[in-house]
Design an enzyme around this catalytic site. Structure first.
Site, PDB file in Angstrom:
ATOM      1  N   SER A 161      15.951 -49.918  -9.687  1.00  0.00           N
ATOM      2  CA  SER A 161      15.274 -49.865 -10.843  1.00  0.00           C
ATOM      3  C   SER A 161      14.761 -47.811 -10.423  1.00  0.00           C
ATOM      4  CB  SER A 161      13.353 -50.162 -10.292  1.00  0.00           C
ATOM      5  OG  SER A 161      12.937 -49.502 -11.257  1.00  0.00           O
ATOM      6  N   GLY A 162      14.885 -47.430 -11.732  1.00  0.00           N
ATOM      7  CA  GLY A 162      14.865 -45.953 -12.210  1.00  0.00           C
ATOM      8  C   GLY A 162      16.352 -45.810 -11.668  1.00  0.00           C
TER       9      GLY A 162
ATOM     10  N   THR B  21      18.905 -48.735 -17.841  1.00  0.00           N
ATOM     11  CA  THR B  21      18.770 -48.836 -20.007  1.00  0.00           C
ATOM     12  C   THR B  21      19.133 -48.198 -20.410  1.00  0.00           C
ATOM     13  OG1 THR B  21      16.401 -50.410 -19.021  1.00  0.00           O
ATOM     14  CG2 THR B  21      16.519 -49.369 -21.439  1.00  0.00           C
TER      15      THR B  21
ATOM     16  N   ASN C  80       9.770 -46.959 -11.197  1.00  0.00           N
ATOM     17  CA  ASN C  80      10.072 -46.502 -12.477  1.00  0.00           C
ATOM     18  C   ASN C  80       9.042 -46.532 -13.557  1.00  0.00           C
ATOM     19  OD1 ASN C  80      11.456 -46.075 -14.722  1.00  0.00           O
ATOM     20  ND2 ASN C  80      12.860 -47.743 -14.630  1.00  0.00           N
TER      21      ASN C  80
ATOM     22  N   SER D  92      10.603 -49.305 -16.498  1.00  0.00           N
ATOM     23  CA  SER D  92      11.654 -50.597 -15.905  1.00  0.00           C
ATOM     24  C   SER D  92      11.765 -52.370 -16.475  1.00  0.00           C
ATOM     25  CB  SER D  92      11.055 -50.769 -14.333  1.00  0.00           C
ATOM     26  OG  SER D  92      11.608 -52.010 -13.447  1.00  0.00           O
ATOM     27  N   SER D  93      12.817 -51.962 -16.652  1.00  0.00           N
ATOM     28  CA  SER D  93      13.292 -53.658 -17.357  1.00  0.00           C
ATOM     29  C   SER D  93      12.663 -55.036 -16.462  1.00  0.00           C
ATOM     30  CB  SER D  93      14.651 -54.074 -17.528  1.00  0.00           C
ATOM     31  OG  SER D  93      14.591 -52.786 -18.505  1.00  0.00           O
TER      32      SER D  93
ATOM     33  N   GLY E  91      18.974 -54.577 -10.133  1.00  0.00           N
ATOM     34  CA  GLY E  91      19.549 -54.461  -9.204  1.00  0.00           C
ATOM     35  C   GLY E  91      19.419 -54.579  -7.882  1.00  0.00           C
TER      36      GLY E  91
ATOM     37  N   GLU F 158      17.203 -55.794  -4.968  1.00  0.00           N
ATOM     38  CA  GLU F 158      15.925 -55.434  -4.651  1.00  0.00           C
ATOM     39  C   GLU F 158      15.372 -56.071  -2.938  1.00  0.00           C
ATOM     40  OE1 GLU F 158      13.463 -55.238  -8.799  1.00  0.00           O
ATOM     41  OE2 GLU F 158      13.091 -56.786  -7.275  1.00  0.00           O
TER      42      GLU F 158
END
Length: 973
Positions: free
Chosen positions: A212-213, A217, A263, A266-267, A491, A493
Site C-alpha cells: 500500500s502506497g 493504482t 497510503n 489505498s485500494s 501487496g 501485508e
C-alpha cells in the site's frame, strides 16, 4: 556471497544494521576474516561468505536494465535503484524472452507426480486422461503450450508530480518504439503488450503489485491511459469504450479506496480490468473484476485511517443533498468518528463528489441511479448511529434513545422500508423449526453486531452493483479477438494485528508469487535454449507447500474431482480449463451421501450426457474407494475454517486448536508461544502471525434472513434489486457460504486467465514510509523487493548463469587476462573461448551471442583482473615514477642553469653598475674639481684683477696726486 578469494583493495558490499548494505574496500585478509574499511568511515571485520563483490565500473547513475549489472545480487540491485532514484529515474526493467508451459499444464504434471506415490491404478487412470488430451482431435494441448515474453518493470514511487513523464508527447514517443530502446516506463510495457498482441495474436496481461502506497493504482491508470491511446477511436456520438474504462477508475476509487496508515488512497479491493480489442487493434469492450472488498472497514476504522472516500464526499455534498439525506459533519457519525482523521491534505471533498458524479455519468450510471446509490450510502451512515439498550424482556434490546430512533427512522426512510420491520430485523431473530417458528430477542451487543452485519452486506452489494453496472454499460465484445488484462492487486501485508483479510491477501500473493516464479524460471531456461547452450533444469524454491497448507482440499474432494474430470473427458468437454466448474459442481452434489452417490449421480449425469449408466457406476465405485483410502489426509486452513464455520458451537479457540493438531508437524506452520489462538505461517516474504478472533465471523458469507426479506420488500426498486429473492433451491439449502472458498475460486479463475495470456510484471516500490520525496530507505525497499519476488527472481537467475556478457563486452573487459589471444582477428567468439581456456575457468557456457558465467565466476575473473591490473599498475607506476624523476631532474637542471644564468647576469650587472657608478663618480669628481678649480681660479683671477686694479688705481692716483703736487709745487715754486 562472494565465493572467490578476495585481495586487498577489492571493493565489496557488507551488511549493515542501519542501511542494509554498505560498500567498502578490503584492507586486510586473514583467512575467512576480512577487514573492510567502509565508506562511512568505520572498519568492520566480517566473514568472506557474508561479502558481495562491488562493480567498480558501474555507472554512477545506474543502469536501466537489471540484466546489465555485472553482479546481480541484493546490494547491486539496491544500489542501482537508489542511484536512479537520486536522478529522478524511477523506473528500472528486467527483460527476457521466454517460451514456457502454462500453469494449467504444470498442475497436470504435478498431479501425475503426486498420484504416482498414492496408487498405481490412480496413476494409470490419470495417464488415460492425459493420453486422451494428447490424442483428441485438433490436439487440444496447443492451447496449453504457448509462446510468452516476460517483461518486468520496477517502479519506485517518487511521491511528487512528474507530469513531463506522462503527457501525450511521451506517449507518442513510446508508440511503436522497440522495447528497451527508450528508458523504462509503464508506457513501454503497455506498448510492448499491445504490439505483441497485434503481431503474435496472443492475449496479454500486466500484473501490477506492491504494498500500500507504492503507486499501484497510479501505474494502473497510466497503463489504461496508454492502451486507450493506442486502441481508442475517434469520438463519435455518445461515450466511447475507452472513456468509460478510464472514468471507471474514479468511481471505483470513491467506493473502494480509503486512507490507511501507509497510503492516503489505498485500494481496499483487488481489480482485474480486461480490455478487449477487435482485429484492427481498436478497443471493442471491457470488463472489470473485483476481488475481496474489505467489508469490515465500513464498521471498524482504526486511527489515523479513514473509511471509504464516498462517505466523506457525501458529507461534503451540496446543501440540497445534505438536507435530503439528513447528513452533517462526519464527526457526528459512528462509522466515521472512530478515527480522528476526517480530511486529506490537498483534497477538496466537495470537488471530489462532483467529479465522482461526472464520472458516473460517463460510465453510464443515470442520475436516478446515482441518487439511489448515495441514498444507500447515507442510510449506512445512519445505521451506524443506532445504539441499543436493554429492553423489558430478558436479553432483549431496543433503540437506546430518541437520537437512535431518529437515525433508525431516517435509515428506514432512505431504504424505503418499514421502520418497525427494520427495528425487528436488528433486534430479533426468527428461527424456523419443523413444528413452529420461534422469535428470539437479541441482547444489545448482538443487536449492534446485527446492525454492522446489515451495513456491511448492504455496502458490499452496493459495490458489486456498481461494478456490474459499469461492466454492463461498457459492454463486452463477444467477437473480440484479443484482450489485455491489467491486474491491480494488493501487496503482501504483515501488521501487528493480522486478520482474515490479511490471510486472504497473502494467499493471493502466494499464488501470484508462484506464477511469477514459474515465469522467471522459464525465462531463464528459454534464454539458455535460445543461446543453444548445454543446461540442466534449475531447482527453485516452490511455495506449493504453503499453498497446500492454506487451500488444499482433502483426498475425498480430489478423488471425486478426478472422477468428474474423467467423465468429462469421456464426454468430450471442449477445454480442460472448463472442467473445473463441472468437477466442483459434481463434488458438491456428491459429498453429502457416500454410499448412495455411486448410483444416483451417474444416473443423473448419464441421462444428461446420454452416456452409459453402467460404465459410470463402475467409474464412481472405483473413485469412491480411492476417496475412502485418501479421506484421512487433512485439508488446508480454509477447508478447516469452512468446517468450523458450519458448526454453531465452534469458536476461534476451537478452530485454532484444530489447526495446532492438524499442522503441528508442518514446517511452514507454527504456534506462537504466548498465544492460545494465534498461528504463524512462513510465507515466501517472511513469517506472519494471524489472530483468529474474527476469522469465523469474517468467513461467513450469508445474508440474515430478516435483512434479506426486509430489503427485498423495499419500495425502492434500487434497494430491492440489491437483494433479489433467493431461488427456491437456495432457500431450502444451508445458509452457510464461505468467503474463503469463494475467494479461492475467484483466485483460481484469475490464475487461469493469467495463464492463458502472456504476462508482464510491474513491481511498485515505496521508497519510504513517510510518503515524502527524495528519501530512499534501503531496508524498507529491500523488504519490498523480497516481498515482490524480485530477490527470488534474482536467486533463480543466480542458480544458473546469472552473468551474461556480449562477446565484445567480455573481450573488452577481460582481454587483458590473456593478451596473446587477441591476435587482431575479428572473431570475438574464438577469442572468448581461448581467453576462458587460458584462465582455466570451468563451468561456463558459450552461447550464440553471449558468454554465460556461473555465480561467482564474474567475481573470480574480476579478482584476476584486479591482480593483473595491480601488477600492470606497478610496472606503470615504476615507469611513470622513472619518467617523472627524470623529467623532474631535467626540469631541475634546466631551472638551476636558468637560476645560475640569472644570478651571474645579476652579479655582472651589479659589477657593471658599480663600475659605471665608479666612472660616473670619477667624472663627477673631475668635473666638480674642475669646476671648483675654475671657480677658485676665477675667484682668484677676479681677486687678483681687483687687487691689481686697486693697486694700479691707487698707484695712478698717487702718481696723479704726486704730479699734481709737483705741478702745484712747481707752480708754487
Amino acid at each position: 556471497a562472494a565465493t572467490t578469494s578476495l585481495v586487498v583493495g577489492s571493493l565489496v558490499w557488507v551488511e549493515d544494521p542501519d542501511d542494509a548494505w554498505i560498500d567498502g574496500e578490503v584492507v586486510e585478509v586473514k583467512g575467512e576474516d576480512i577487514k573492510v574499511l567502509c565508506t562511512s568511515g568505520k572498519t568492520v571485520v566480517v566473514k568472506a561468505s557474508n561479502i558481495y563483490p562491488k562493480d567498480a565500473e558501474a555507472p554512477p547513475c545506474g543502469v536501466d536494465d537489471m540484466t546489465k549489472l555485472a553482479y546481480l545480487h541484493e546490494p547491486g540491485v539496491l544500489q542501482n535503484l537508489r542511484s536512479r532514484y537520486d536522478m529522478n529515474e524511477i523506473y528500472v526493467r528486467f527483460q527476457a524472452n521466454v517460451h514456457f508451459l502454462s500453469v494449467c499444464g504444470f498442475y497436470i504434471c504435478h498431479s501425475l507426480i503426486f498420484f504416482v506415490g498414492m496408487d498405481v491404478i490412480a496413476f494409470f487412470l490419470l495417464f488415460i486422461i492425459f493420453q486422451n488430451l494428447l490424442t483428441r482431435g485438433g490436439n487440444c494441448l496447443e492451447s496449453y503450450f504457448q509462446t510468452y515474453t516476460g517483461n518486468i518493470l520496477i517502479a519506485v514511487n517518487p511521491f511528487r508530480r512528474l507530469p513531463h513523464l506522462y503527457d501525450s508527447h511521451m506517449m507518442a514517443q513510446y508508440k511503436g518504439a522497440a522495447f528497451g530502446e527508450l528508458s523504462p516506463h509503464p508506457f513501454a510495457v503497455a506498448d510492448a503488450a499491445y504490439r505483441l498482441m497485434m503481431n503474435e495474436g496472443i492475449s496479454q496481461s500486466i500484473l501490477v503489485s506492491g504494498e500500500s502506497g507504492a503507486g499501484k493504482t497510479e501505474s494502473t491508470k497510466l497503463l489504461m491511459r496508454y492502451l486507450a491511446y493506442m486502441g481508442g477511436r475517434a469520438a463519435a456520438e455518445g461515450r466511447t469504450v475507452e472513456q468509460q474504462v478510464l472514468e471507471s477508475n474514479p468511481v471505483l476509487e470513491a467506493f473502494g479506496n480509503a486512507k490507511t496508515v501507509r497510503n492516503n488512497n489505498s485500494s481496499r479491493f483487488g481489480k482485474f480490468v480486461e480490455i478487449q480489442f477487435d482485429w484492427s487493434g481498436r478497443i471493442s469492450g471491457a470488463a472489470i473484476r473485483t476481488y475481496l472488498l474489505e467489508r469490515s472497514r465500513v464498521c471498524q476504522v482504526s486511527d489515523p485511517e479513514r473509511n471509504y472516500h464516498c462517505f466523506y464526499m457525501l458529507c461534503a455534498a451540496p446543501p440540497e443533498d445534505i438536507q435530503r439525506f439528513k447528513l452533517g459533519n462526519p464527526r457526528t457519525f459512528h462509522y466515521l468518528n472512530q478515527s480522528n482523521c476526517y480530511e486529506l491534505d490537498g483534497v477538496d471533498e466537495s470537488k471530489e463528489y462532483a467529479a465522482t458524479r461526472r464520472a458516473m455519468d460517463v460510465v453510464g450510471i443515470s442520475s436516478d441511479e446515482q441518487d439511489a446509490i448515495f441514498r444507500v450510502v447515507a442510510a449506512i451512515l445512519h445505521l451506524g448511529n443506532i445504539e441499543f439498550a436493554k429492553g423489558k424482556e430478558i436479553d432483549s434490546s431496543v433503540p437506546k434513545d430518541e437520537k437512535s430512533r431518529f437515525h433508525l427512522r431516517t435509515a428506514a426512510e432512505l431504504f424505503e422500508c418499514d421502520e418497525k420491520l427494520l427495528e425487528d430485523s436488528l433486534c430479533k431473530r426468527v428461527i424456523v423449526t419443523r413444528d413452529e417458528t420461534i422469535t428470539k430477542w437479541l441482547d444489545p451487543v448482538s443487536a449492534a453486531l446485527s446492525r454492522d452485519a446489515l451495513a456491511k452486506i448492504v455496502y458490499s452489494r452496493l459495490f458489486d452493483w456498481i461494478v456490474d453496472k459499469i461492466n454492463s454499460s461498457i459492454g463486452q465484445d463477444p467477437d473480440s479477438k484479443y484482450l489485455i488484462g491489467v491486474l491491480d492487486i494488493y501487496g503482501f501485508e504483515s501488521f501487528k494485528t493480522n486478520s482474515f483479510e490479511q490471510f486472504c491477501i497473502n494467499l493471493t500473493n502466494e499464488k501470484l508469487q508462484q506464477h511469477f516464479n514459474q515465469h522467471v524460471f522459464k525465462m531463464e531456461q528459454e534464454e539458455y535454449t535460445k543461446e543453444e547452450i548445454n543446461w540442466s533444469y534449475i531447482e527453485f524454491v516452490d511455495n506449493q507447500d504453503v499453498l497446500d497448507l492454506i487451500e488444499k482440499v482433502c483426498g475425498f474432494y480430489l478423488s471425486y474431482y478426478l472422477a468428474g474430470l474423467l467423465q468429462a473427458e469421456i464426454y468430450g468437454k471442449a477445454h480442460p480449463l472448463e472442467l473445473y466448474n463441472f468437477a466442483c459442481n459434481y463434488v458438491i452434489a456428491s459429498m453429502y451421501s457416500c454410499l448412495v452417490i455411486p448410483f444416483l449421480v451417474p444416473k443423473a449425469l448419464g441421462s444428461v450426457l446420454n452416456g452409459s449408466y453402467t460404465y459410470l457406476v463402475v467409474i464412481n465405485y472405483m473413485f469412491f474407494i480411492f476417496a475412502v483410502i485418501d479421506f484421512q489426509k487433512p485439508g488446508g486452513i480454509i477447508a478447516l475454517l469452512d468446517e468450523a464455520c458450519m458448526f454453531p458451537r465452534s469458536t476461534h479457540e476451537t478452530f485454532a486448536q484444530k489447526l495446532y493438531q492438524t499442522f503441528k508437524n508442518h514446517k511452514r506452520f507454527s504456534k506462537p508461544k504466548l498465544s492460545r489462538s494465534d498461528f504463524t505461517i512462513c510465507h515466501y516474504a517472511g513469517d506472519v502471525t494471524y489472530q483468529t478472533e474474527l476469522f469465523l465471523d469474517k468467513n461467513k458469507d450469508y445474508v440474515v434472513a430478516e435483512h434479506q426479506a426486509l430489503l427485498n420488500a423495499s419500495k425502492c426498486s434500487f434497494v430491492s434489486g440489491l437483494f433479489p429473492p433467493l431461488a427456491e433451491e437456495s432457500s431450502k439449502s444451508s445458509k452457510f457460504s464461505s468467503i474463503g472458498s469463494r475467494f479461492k475460486q475467484q483466485l483460481q479463475a484469475l490464475l487461469e486467465t493469467l495463464s492463458s495470456t502472456e504476462p508482464h510484471y510491474i513491481r511498485c516500490v515505496k521508497p519510504n514510509n513517510l510518503l515524502k520525496p527524495s528519501i530512499f530507505e534501503n531496508k524498507n525497499v529491500l523488504q519490498q523487493l523480497r516481498c515482490g519476488g524480485v530477490m527470488e527472481a534474482i536467486r533463480i537467475s543466480c542458480a544458473g548463469y546469472p552473468t551474461r556478457k556480449q562477446f565484445d563486452e567480455f573481450v573488452d573487459r577481460f582481454g587483458l587476462l590473456a593478451p596473446e589471444v587477441l591476435d587482431g582477428s575479428s572473431d570475438e567468439v574464438a577469442a572468448c573461448k581461448k581467453l576462458l581456456e587460458k584462465v582455466g575457468l570451468q563451468g561456463y557456457q558459450i552461447g550464440k551471442t553471449k558468454v554465460f558465467l556461473r555465480a561467482g565466476q564474474m567475481a573470480d575473473l574480476d579478482t584476476r583482473r584486479i591482480e593483473v591490473l595491480g601488477r600492470s599498475a606497478s610496472i606503470i607506476q615504476r615507469k611513470v615514477r622513472s619518467y617523472l624523476a627524470r623529467r623532474s631532474f631535467i626540469v631541475l637542471r634546466r631551472s638551476a642553469l636558468q637560476i645560475q644564468s640569472v644570478c651571474r647576469g645579476q652579479l655582472a650587472r651589479k659589477v657593471f653598475e658599480g663600475m659605471r657608478r665608479e666612472a660616473a663618480s670619477l667624472r663627477i669628481q673631475r668635473d666638480l674639481r674642475m669646476h671648483l678649480a675654475r671657480k677658485a681660479y676665477k675667484e682668484l683671477f677676479s681677486s687678483a684683477v681687483s687687487i691689481q686694479t686697486g693697486m694700479r688705481g691707487m698707484a695712478a692716483r698717487n702718481e696723479v696726486r704726486f704730479r699734481r703736487q709737483t705741478r702745484a709745487a712747481i707752480i708754487i715754486q
